[in-house]
Scaffold this motif. Structure first.
Motif, PDB file in Angstrom:
ATOM      1  N   ARG A  81       0.835  -1.201   0.000  1.00 56.63           N
ATOM      2  CA  ARG A  81       0.000   0.000   0.000  1.00 56.63           C
ATOM      3  C   ARG A  81       0.873   1.256   0.000  1.00 56.63           C
ATOM      4  N   ALA A  82       1.919   1.253   0.816  1.00 50.05           N
ATOM      5  CA  ALA A  82       2.818   2.404   0.874  1.00 50.05           C
ATOM      6  C   ALA A  82       3.521   2.619  -0.468  1.00 50.05           C
ATOM      7  N   GLU A  83       3.937   1.535  -1.116  1.00 51.16           N
ATOM      8  CA  GLU A  83       4.592   1.648  -2.413  1.00 51.16           C
ATOM      9  C   GLU A  83       3.631   2.196  -3.466  1.00 51.16           C
ATOM     10  N   LEU A  84       2.393   1.722  -3.430  1.00 52.10           N
ATOM     11  CA  LEU A  84       1.384   2.209  -4.363  1.00 52.10           C
ATOM     12  C   LEU A  84       1.147   3.705  -4.168  1.00 52.10           C
ATOM     13  N   TYR A  85       1.064   4.130  -2.926  1.00 53.93           N
ATOM     14  CA  TYR A  85       0.818   5.545  -2.640  1.00 53.93           C
ATOM     15  C   TYR A  85       1.977   6.421  -3.097  1.00 53.93           C
ATOM     16  N   SER A  86       3.192   5.922  -2.934  1.00 57.20           N
ATOM     17  CA  SER A  86       4.345   6.686  -3.401  1.00 57.20           C
ATOM     18  C   SER A  86       4.297   6.863  -4.918  1.00 57.20           C
ATOM     19  N   LYS A  87       3.883   5.830  -5.604  1.00 60.03           N
ATOM     20  CA  LYS A  87       3.742   5.916  -7.063  1.00 60.03           C
ATOM     21  C   LYS A  87       2.668   6.921  -7.438  1.00 60.03           C
ATOM     22  N   MET A  88       1.546   6.886  -6.749  1.00 57.95           N
ATOM     23  CA  MET A  88       0.462   7.815  -7.039  1.00 57.95           C
ATOM     24  C   MET A  88       0.878   9.255  -6.765  1.00 57.95           C
ATOM     25  N   ALA A  89       1.692   9.462  -5.726  1.00 59.54           N
ATOM     26  CA  ALA A  89       2.139  10.809  -5.375  1.00 59.54           C
ATOM     27  C   ALA A  89       3.062  11.401  -6.432  1.00 59.54           C
ATOM     28  N   ARG A  90       3.706  10.555  -7.233  1.00 60.30           N
ATOM     29  CA  ARG A  90       4.622  11.033  -8.271  1.00 60.30           C
ATOM     30  C   ARG A  90       3.913  11.386  -9.572  1.00 60.30           C
ATOM     31  N   ASP A  91       2.660  11.057  -9.685  1.00 60.94           N
ATOM     32  CA  ASP A  91       1.949  11.181 -10.965  1.00 60.94           C
ATOM     33  C   ASP A  91       1.920  12.617 -11.480  1.00 60.94           C
ATOM     34  N   LEU A  92       1.659  13.570 -10.606  1.00 61.89           N
ATOM     35  CA  LEU A  92       1.575  14.960 -11.043  1.00 61.89           C
ATOM     36  C   LEU A  92       2.915  15.441 -11.590  1.00 61.89           C
ATOM     37  N   ASP A  93       4.025  15.049 -10.953  1.00 61.24           N
ATOM     38  CA  ASP A  93       5.347  15.433 -11.445  1.00 61.24           C
ATOM     39  C   ASP A  93       5.648  14.770 -12.790  1.00 61.24           C
ATOM     40  N   GLU A  94       5.252  13.509 -12.925  1.00 58.69           N
ATOM     41  CA  GLU A  94       5.600  12.756 -14.119  1.00 58.69           C
ATOM     42  C   GLU A  94       4.743  13.135 -15.324  1.00 58.69           C
ATOM     43  N   ARG A  95       3.479  13.469 -15.089  1.00 60.56           N
ATOM     44  CA  ARG A  95       2.553  13.714 -16.193  1.00 60.56           C
ATOM     45  C   ARG A  95       2.108  15.171 -16.305  1.00 60.56           C
ATOM     46  N   GLY A  96       2.381  15.951 -15.264  1.00 58.25           N
ATOM     47  CA  GLY A  96       1.964  17.341 -15.292  1.00 58.25           C
ATOM     48  C   GLY A  96       0.473  17.498 -15.024  1.00 58.25           C
ATOM     49  N   ALA A  97       0.015  18.740 -15.056  1.00 62.80           N
ATOM     50  CA  ALA A  97      -1.403  19.033 -14.779  1.00 62.80           C
ATOM     51  C   ALA A  97      -2.218  18.862 -16.058  1.00 62.80           C
ATOM     52  N   ALA A  98      -2.386  17.607 -16.482  1.00 62.39           N
ATOM     53  CA  ALA A  98      -3.076  17.312 -17.740  1.00 62.39           C
ATOM     54  C   ALA A  98      -4.528  17.776 -17.715  1.00 62.39           C
ATOM     55  N   PHE A  99      -5.114  17.854 -16.526  1.00 66.33           N
ATOM     56  CA  PHE A  99      -6.523  18.236 -16.429  1.00 66.33           C
ATOM     57  C   PHE A  99      -6.755  19.673 -16.896  1.00 66.33           C
ATOM     58  N   LEU A 100      -5.709  20.497 -16.918  1.00 69.21           N
ATOM     59  CA  LEU A 100      -5.864  21.865 -17.395  1.00 69.21           C
ATOM     60  C   LEU A 100      -5.956  21.930 -18.916  1.00 69.21           C
ATOM     61  N   LYS A 101      -5.665  20.815 -19.567  1.00 66.49           N
ATOM     62  CA  LYS A 101      -5.723  20.749 -21.030  1.00 66.49           C
ATOM     63  C   LYS A 101      -7.006  20.107 -21.533  1.00 66.49           C
ATOM     64  N   GLY A 102      -7.919  19.784 -20.596  1.00 72.56           N
ATOM     65  CA  GLY A 102      -9.210  19.236 -20.987  1.00 72.56           C
ATOM     66  C   GLY A 102      -9.151  17.829 -21.525  1.00 72.56           C
ATOM     67  N   GLY A 103      -8.190  17.041 -21.048  1.00 74.62           N
ATOM     68  CA  GLY A 103      -8.034  15.674 -21.531  1.00 74.62           C
ATOM     69  C   GLY A 103      -9.099  14.734 -21.013  1.00 74.62           C
ATOM     70  N   GLU A 104      -8.973  13.479 -21.415  1.00 74.65           N
ATOM     71  CA  GLU A 104      -9.930  12.468 -20.988  1.00 74.65           C
ATOM     72  C   GLU A 104      -9.659  12.038 -19.557  1.00 74.65           C
ATOM     73  N   THR A 105     -10.691  11.550 -18.917  1.00 76.88           N
ATOM     74  CA  THR A 105     -10.532  10.914 -17.622  1.00 76.88           C
ATOM     75  C   THR A 105     -10.076   9.488 -17.851  1.00 76.88           C
ATOM     76  N   SER A 106      -9.792   8.774 -16.767  1.00 78.84           N
ATOM     77  CA  SER A 106      -9.349   7.384 -16.897  1.00 78.84           C
ATOM     78  C   SER A 106     -10.472   6.472 -17.351  1.00 78.84           C
TER      79      SER A 106
END
Length: 343
Positions: A81-106
């Motif tokens: 669980r801790a490893e999964l959370y660390s991965k999730m916490a890195r998502d914004l750095d790795e992918r940027g604020a994609a939601f500001l570009k009006g992209g698709e949801t998951s």
């Protein structure tokens, strides 16, 4: 499964706090191991009105089947669980604020599939009949806990987003556990078959112990969802709950929507650009750093917050994302009975 949101509420914060790093400019680390002094909603002096919920499927929903897992033992579940959370916490750095570009949801849905904009600029959900209805099992958080979280989130985010953010309904905070049918693999059921499922889930909940959970960290995803990620201090672990539901619901989709160890709920969904600080120009504005600083403020307020979960809901969603968008649904509220002879 759904997305979680609420109506807007007036609140304010010190805008100067965002002109310099407040806690850190990187993803927050877990505060679970720090064992902070327990915070209780009994000490809070606020209560927020209920509104409408948004829980969005996120990109870490490992479409995986669930083996029989016993979290009592090596501690591997908590480590995972801790490893999964660390991965999730890195998502914004790795992918940027994609939601500001009006992209698709998951879920391959655009924001325009989920929301409309009213004449006054407020965001309102679009409702569409689900055929067949989704059948979901979720853990439920009492509003006395949710109100404390919602207060902190609104205080930090609302001044910068006004009506471009949708907050989770404090009366509908929940943690998705297991689907008897979902939109990616619909399992049609008669009324009698649904009642049989409910009875099977009741049998499971009698042997589940209430969960004492602690907020590990808050993260903002690249799709704009503000998530609370939780650890379990005592009670039946989510991995075991999912395993037992799998055994009780053999007709359920083999591919489920969430990693077996994940325990999360959505606090808000960002739907547009923030208002910039007066001294900040758009050309030099660092979105990722800005969002990290907002999230750091929330973590300072509520990281380590404790809650007790004592209900599991069996929900039939008659509208797409009904739990998320305040659509039509039927809820069976089941108490976690903790019959230790059955554990």
């Amino acid at each position: 499964m759904p997305i979680e949101l609420t109506k807007l509420n007036d609140s304010h914060t010190d805008q100067a706090a965002l002109t310099k790093p407040h806690l850190m400019a990187t993803s927050p680390l877990s505060c679970f191991s720090a064992r902070p002094r327990p915070r209780s909603p009994g000490t809070a002096v606020w209560l927020l009105p209920a509104a409408v919920l948004l829980l969005l499927l996120n990109r870490w929903s490992h479409m995986a089947s669930y083996p029989s897992v016993s979290p009592r033992g090596s501690g591997s579940v908590q480590v995972g669980r801790a490893e999964l959370y660390s991965k999730m916490a890195r998502d914004l750095d790795e992918r940027g604020a994609a939601f500001l570009k009006g992209g698709e949801t998951s879920q391959s849905l655009t924001l325009s599939d989920l929301f409309d904009t009213a004449d006054d600029g407020a965001v309102v959900p679009r409702l569409k009949a689900a055929d067949p209805p989704v059948r979901a099992n979720v853990l439920y958080m009492d509003p006395k806990f949710a109100a404390v979280i919602s207060k902190a989130v609104k205080d930090v985010f609302l001044p910068y987003f006004d009506q471009a953010i949708w907050f989770q309904n404090t009366s509908m905070y929940h943690f998705s556990m297991f689907h008897a049918s979902h939109h990616l693999e619909p399992i049609v059921a008669t009324e009698d078959e649904i009642e049989a499922e409910v009875e099977a889930v009741k049998g499971v909940t009698k042997n589940l112990c209430p969960l004492k959970i602690v907020l590990d960290r808050v993260v903002l995803t690249s799709t704009g969802v503000l998530l609370g990620l939780w650890q379990v201090e005592s009670g039946t672990d989510p991995a075991e709950i999912r395993s037992r539901l799998r055994e009780a619901l053999p007709r359920a989709p083999q591919k489920q929507l969430y990693d077996p160890v994940l325990l999360h709920t959505s606090f808000a969904r960002i739907l547009g650009h923030p208002r910039l600080p007066k001294e900040q120009s758009a050309s030099s504005f660092d979105n990722v750093k800005f969002f990290h600083e907002l999230v750091a403020q929330i973590n300072e307020k509520i990281c380590g917050f404790q809650a007790t979960i004592s209900e599991l809901w069996y929900v039939e969603e008659y509208d797409v994302l009904a739990l998320a968008l305040n659509g039509k649904m039927k809820v069976r509220r089941l108490h976690l009975g903790c019959n230790r002879q059955g554990i």
